[in-house]
Structure formats: structure tokens, C-alpha cells
Design a protein around this motif. Sequence first.
Motif, PDB file in Angstrom:
ATOM      1  N   ARG A  69       0.867  -1.176   0.000  1.00 28.51           N
ATOM      2  CA  ARG A  69       0.000   0.000   0.000  1.00 28.51           C
ATOM      3  C   ARG A  69       0.904   1.227   0.000  1.00 28.51           C
ATOM      4  NH1 ARG A  69      -5.389   0.769   1.735  1.00 28.51           N
ATOM      5  NH2 ARG A  69      -5.833   2.976   1.933  1.00 28.51           N
ATOM      6  N   ALA A  70       0.649   2.123  -0.930  1.00 29.16           N
ATOM      7  CA  ALA A  70       1.388   3.392  -1.021  1.00 29.16           C
ATOM      8  C   ALA A  70       2.903   3.181  -1.010  1.00 29.16           C
ATOM      9  CB  ALA A  70       0.967   4.338   0.108  1.00 29.16           C
ATOM     10  N   GLY A  71       3.365   2.173  -1.741  1.00 30.78           N
ATOM     11  CA  GLY A  71       4.799   1.933  -1.854  1.00 30.78           C
ATOM     12  C   GLY A  71       5.429   1.226  -0.666  1.00 30.78           C
ATOM     13  N   GLU A  72       4.661   0.964   0.364  1.00 29.32           N
ATOM     14  CA  GLU A  72       5.159   0.262   1.547  1.00 29.32           C
ATOM     15  C   GLU A  72       4.773  -1.211   1.471  1.00 29.32           C
ATOM     16  OE1 GLU A  72       6.956   1.565   4.246  1.00 29.32           O
ATOM     17  OE2 GLU A  72       7.123   3.300   2.914  1.00 29.32           O
ATOM     18  N   THR A  73       5.685  -2.094   1.893  1.00 23.67           N
ATOM     19  CA  THR A  73       5.412  -3.528   1.906  1.00 23.67           C
ATOM     20  C   THR A  73       5.350  -4.023   3.339  1.00 23.67           C
ATOM     21  OG1 THR A  73       6.514  -3.844  -0.215  1.00 23.67           O
ATOM     22  CG2 THR A  73       6.244  -5.800   1.162  1.00 23.67           C
ATOM     23  N   THR A  74       4.305  -4.771   3.641  1.00 24.18           N
ATOM     24  CA  THR A  74       4.143  -5.411   4.942  1.00 24.18           C
ATOM     25  C   THR A  74       4.242  -6.912   4.739  1.00 24.18           C
ATOM     26  OG1 THR A  74       2.645  -3.673   5.690  1.00 24.18           O
ATOM     27  CG2 THR A  74       2.564  -5.757   6.889  1.00 24.18           C
ATOM     28  N   THR A 126      -5.269 -28.696   4.156  1.00 22.30           N
ATOM     29  CA  THR A 126      -6.416 -28.997   3.293  1.00 22.30           C
ATOM     30  C   THR A 126      -7.122 -27.726   2.824  1.00 22.30           C
ATOM     31  OG1 THR A 126      -7.779 -29.251   5.265  1.00 22.30           O
ATOM     32  CG2 THR A 126      -6.820 -31.261   4.326  1.00 22.30           C
ATOM     33  N   ALA A 127      -6.589 -26.564   3.195  1.00 23.16           N
ATOM     34  CA  ALA A 127      -7.191 -25.278   2.831  1.00 23.16           C
ATOM     35  C   ALA A 127      -6.172 -24.443   2.074  1.00 23.16           C
ATOM     36  CB  ALA A 127      -7.649 -24.539   4.085  1.00 23.16           C
ATOM     37  N   ARG A 128      -6.658 -23.346   1.535  1.00 25.22           N
ATOM     38  CA  ARG A 128      -5.748 -22.373   0.934  1.00 25.22           C
ATOM     39  C   ARG A 128      -5.991 -21.031   1.610  1.00 25.22           C
ATOM     40  NH1 ARG A 128      -8.237 -19.412  -3.214  1.00 25.22           N
ATOM     41  NH2 ARG A 128     -10.302 -20.180  -3.771  1.00 25.22           N
ATOM     42  N   VAL A 129      -4.992 -20.178   1.549  1.00 22.62           N
ATOM     43  CA  VAL A 129      -5.066 -18.867   2.189  1.00 22.62           C
ATOM     44  C   VAL A 129      -5.887 -17.913   1.320  1.00 22.62           C
ATOM     45  CG1 VAL A 129      -3.720 -16.887   2.998  1.00 22.62           C
ATOM     46  CG2 VAL A 129      -2.818 -19.208   3.282  1.00 22.62           C
ATOM     47  N   ASP A 130      -6.841 -17.213   1.949  1.00 27.18           N
ATOM     48  CA  ASP A 130      -7.631 -16.207   1.248  1.00 27.18           C
ATOM     49  C   ASP A 130      -6.832 -14.904   1.201  1.00 27.18           C
ATOM     50  OD1 ASP A 130      -9.561 -14.645   0.060  1.00 27.18           O
ATOM     51  OD2 ASP A 130     -10.931 -14.664   1.781  1.00 27.18           O
ATOM     52  N   VAL A 131      -5.856 -14.884   0.301  1.00 23.59           N
ATOM     53  CA  VAL A 131      -4.937 -13.751   0.207  1.00 23.59           C
ATOM     54  C   VAL A 131      -5.661 -12.474  -0.221  1.00 23.59           C
ATOM     55  CG1 VAL A 131      -2.877 -12.863  -0.959  1.00 23.59           C
ATOM     56  CG2 VAL A 131      -2.972 -15.247  -0.267  1.00 23.59           C
ATOM     57  N   ASN A 132      -6.513 -12.578  -1.230  1.00 24.29           N
ATOM     58  CA  ASN A 132      -7.153 -11.383  -1.778  1.00 24.29           C
ATOM     59  C   ASN A 132      -8.351 -10.906  -0.977  1.00 24.29           C
ATOM     60  OD1 ASN A 132      -5.436 -10.954  -4.062  1.00 24.29           O
ATOM     61  ND2 ASN A 132      -6.312 -12.822  -4.912  1.00 24.29           N
ATOM     62  N   GLY A 133      -8.788 -11.689   0.003  1.00 21.88           N
ATOM     63  CA  GLY A 133      -9.916 -11.283   0.833  1.00 21.88           C
ATOM     64  C   GLY A 133      -9.466 -11.026   2.260  1.00 21.88           C
ATOM     65  N   ALA A 134      -9.444 -12.082   3.068  1.00 25.02           N
ATOM     66  CA  ALA A 134      -9.162 -11.956   4.503  1.00 25.02           C
ATOM     67  C   ALA A 134      -7.800 -11.318   4.786  1.00 25.02           C
ATOM     68  CB  ALA A 134      -9.256 -13.327   5.174  1.00 25.02           C
ATOM     69  N   VAL A 135      -6.767 -11.742   4.073  1.00 23.54           N
ATOM     70  CA  VAL A 135      -5.420 -11.210   4.343  1.00 23.54           C
ATOM     71  C   VAL A 135      -5.345  -9.727   3.979  1.00 23.54           C
ATOM     72  CG1 VAL A 135      -2.977 -11.361   3.704  1.00 23.54           C
ATOM     73  CG2 VAL A 135      -4.307 -13.455   4.061  1.00 23.54           C
ATOM     74  N   ARG A 136      -5.807  -9.397   2.801  1.00 24.34           N
ATOM     75  CA  ARG A 136      -5.745  -8.001   2.342  1.00 24.34           C
ATOM     76  C   ARG A 136      -6.491  -7.078   3.311  1.00 24.34           C
ATOM     77  NH1 ARG A 136      -8.898  -5.084  -0.386  1.00 24.34           N
ATOM     78  NH2 ARG A 136     -10.309  -6.751  -1.018  1.00 24.34           N
ATOM     79  N   ARG A 137      -7.689  -7.499   3.730  1.00 26.85           N
ATOM     80  CA  ARG A 137      -8.474  -6.672   4.668  1.00 26.85           C
ATOM     81  C   ARG A 137      -7.769  -6.550   6.018  1.00 26.85           C
ATOM     82  NH1 ARG A 137     -12.544  -9.566   2.155  1.00 26.85           N
ATOM     83  NH2 ARG A 137     -12.672 -11.071   3.854  1.00 26.85           N
ATOM     84  N   GLN A 138      -7.267  -7.661   6.542  1.00 24.62           N
ATOM     85  CA  GLN A 138      -6.626  -7.641   7.864  1.00 24.62           C
ATOM     86  C   GLN A 138      -5.384  -6.753   7.878  1.00 24.62           C
ATOM     87  OE1 GLN A 138      -7.725  -8.914  10.768  1.00 24.62           O
ATOM     88  NE2 GLN A 138      -5.931  -8.135  11.843  1.00 24.62           N
ATOM     89  N   LEU A 139      -4.608  -6.810   6.800  1.00 29.53           N
ATOM     90  CA  LEU A 139      -3.383  -6.009   6.745  1.00 29.53           C
ATOM     91  C   LEU A 139      -3.639  -4.564   6.320  1.00 29.53           C
ATOM     92  CD1 LEU A 139      -0.872  -8.547   5.140  1.00 29.53           C
ATOM     93  CD2 LEU A 139      -1.262  -8.053   7.570  1.00 29.53           C
ATOM     94  N   GLY A 140      -4.853  -4.281   5.821  1.00 29.82           N
ATOM     95  CA  GLY A 140      -5.175  -2.930   5.380  1.00 29.82           C
ATOM     96  C   GLY A 140      -4.356  -2.506   4.180  1.00 29.82           C
ATOM     97  N   VAL A 141      -4.160  -3.443   3.254  1.00 30.84           N
ATOM     98  CA  VAL A 141      -3.357  -3.159   2.070  1.00 30.84           C
ATOM     99  C   VAL A 141      -4.224  -3.230   0.814  1.00 30.84           C
ATOM    100  CG1 VAL A 141      -1.211  -3.938   3.130  1.00 30.84           C
ATOM    101  CG2 VAL A 141      -2.627  -5.581   1.871  1.00 30.84           C
ATOM    102  N   ARG A 142      -3.738  -2.595  -0.246  1.00 29.95           N
ATOM    103  CA  ARG A 142      -4.473  -2.621  -1.521  1.00 29.95           C
ATOM    104  C   ARG A 142      -4.253  -3.922  -2.264  1.00 29.95           C
ATOM    105  NH1 ARG A 142      -6.079   2.506  -3.967  1.00 29.95           N
ATOM    106  NH2 ARG A 142      -6.110   1.180  -5.792  1.00 29.95           N
ATOM    107  N   LYS A 143      -3.041  -4.474  -2.132  1.00 28.73           N
ATOM    108  CA  LYS A 143      -2.689  -5.686  -2.859  1.00 28.73           C
ATOM    109  C   LYS A 143      -1.918  -6.616  -1.940  1.00 28.73           C
ATOM    110  CE  LYS A 143      -0.341  -7.410  -6.895  1.00 28.73           C
ATOM    111  NZ  LYS A 143       0.755  -7.304  -7.795  1.00 28.73           N
ATOM    112  N   ALA A 144      -2.250  -7.891  -1.991  1.00 25.55           N
ATOM    113  CA  ALA A 144      -1.515  -8.896  -1.218  1.00 25.55           C
ATOM    114  C   ALA A 144      -1.222 -10.074  -2.130  1.00 25.55           C
ATOM    115  CB  ALA A 144      -2.325  -9.352  -0.007  1.00 25.55           C
ATOM    116  N   SER A 145      -0.049 -10.655  -1.950  1.00 27.62           N
ATOM    117  CA  SER A 145       0.338 -11.829  -2.728  1.00 27.62           C
ATOM    118  C   SER A 145       1.346 -12.637  -1.923  1.00 27.62           C
ATOM    119  CB  SER A 145       0.942 -11.405  -4.072  1.00 27.62           C
ATOM    120  OG  SER A 145       2.080 -10.586  -3.862  1.00 27.62           O
ATOM    121  N   PHE A 146       1.591 -13.847  -2.385  1.00 26.96           N
ATOM    122  CA  PHE A 146       2.601 -14.664  -1.723  1.00 26.96           C
ATOM    123  C   PHE A 146       3.959 -14.021  -1.959  1.00 26.96           C
ATOM    124  CE2 PHE A 146      -0.872 -17.656  -2.622  1.00 26.96           C
ATOM    125  CZ  PHE A 146      -1.129 -18.050  -1.321  1.00 26.96           C
ATOM    126  N   ALA A 147       4.758 -13.956  -0.902  1.00 23.36           N
ATOM    127  CA  ALA A 147       6.086 -13.354  -1.016  1.00 23.36           C
ATOM    128  C   ALA A 147       6.984 -14.243  -1.869  1.00 23.36           C
ATOM    129  CB  ALA A 147       6.696 -13.157   0.370  1.00 23.36           C
TER     130      ALA A 147
END
Length: 187
Positions: free
Chosen positions: A78-83, A92-113
Amino acid sequence: MHAPIGHFDNARPAPDCLDELTGPVADAVRDWSGSVPADQIVYVDTDPRWADTAVFVEHYGQELLERSANCVVVAGKRAGETTLAACVVLSTARVDVNGAVRRQLGVRKASFAPMDTATGETGMEYGGVTPVGLPGGWPVLVDPAVVDLPYVLVGSGRRRGKLLVPGKAFAELPGAVVLEGLGIPAA
């Protein structure tokens, strides 16, 4: 010692085998605090040839499929900053990167590092990243299904070896947030 889950030839309390762990993981076990005593964290020696989940459960016990968790490193921007954050979900599950993770971190974009970021920042081997011993200040997002299990198999910081950790201990890790909807059923 008998492992609480799985069929392992060599199971020992993690504080008794710090030399088998990467530095950050060994430090976390050495400095462990919380309601779960450190000696309830169990280190099991495993063969890296059997590290992939399907082969692993075939060799060490089919019940581990439902009692294993993956720890993945995500990068939120978000705004050039990486968290950087870690996400812990059942295998047996996958991470909801574009939903739960993005909202929790308050970022515009989230992806696997990227792999080099995940290993370089954690001091752990790719394929063995664990939520035990992550850098201070990192959010550690944990799916409630992980916390609810008596014991969970996770990485040990290396490709060789795993940790068996009481589920409730994940909620007490530094930076831990138990996040509903983090793990979604794998397609």
C-alpha cells in the motif's frame, strides 16, 4: 518419546534438540512463554525426500493430512510500503490472500512473497517455514481451525524435521491474530 500424532521413529521435546532447528526457531523455543510449556512442542525427524504432503502422509500417517498446517509468507502493499506477514492454515485449505489477508493487513494488494524474500527475512529454508520464530513485529494470521486441534504438524524451519505444536499455542505466538475466513477450502 511417542509422538502425539503420526508415526515417527524419532520424536523429542523441541527444547532437547535446539541444534536440529534454525537459529530463529531455536531462539523462539528457548525463550518460549505462554500457557503451553515448551516441552509440549515436539520435534520429529523426517526425511526431506518425503516433504511433499501426499508422500509425507503416506509415509508418516494418513491422519496427518487433517492435522497439518502450512505457514506461508505474504507481502501486502500500500502506497509503496510492503508489509510481510505469515498465514497459518490447515494443509487442506488455501489462504484467502485477496480477501481476509488483504483486509486484515489494510493493504491494496496482497500476494505470496517471493521465495528469496520468505527465506531471507525468516532465516528458514523454503518448504520449512514455520510460525515459530518469525521476525518480531510480523502479523501471524492463524485460521481458527488450526487453533482448535489438539496437535498440529508444521515446519521446523528446515526441510528436514517438523514440529508438532498444540493448536492453542498458535494463538499465543507473538503477533498472532486468529482470523475467521483465513483458510478457505482448497478447490
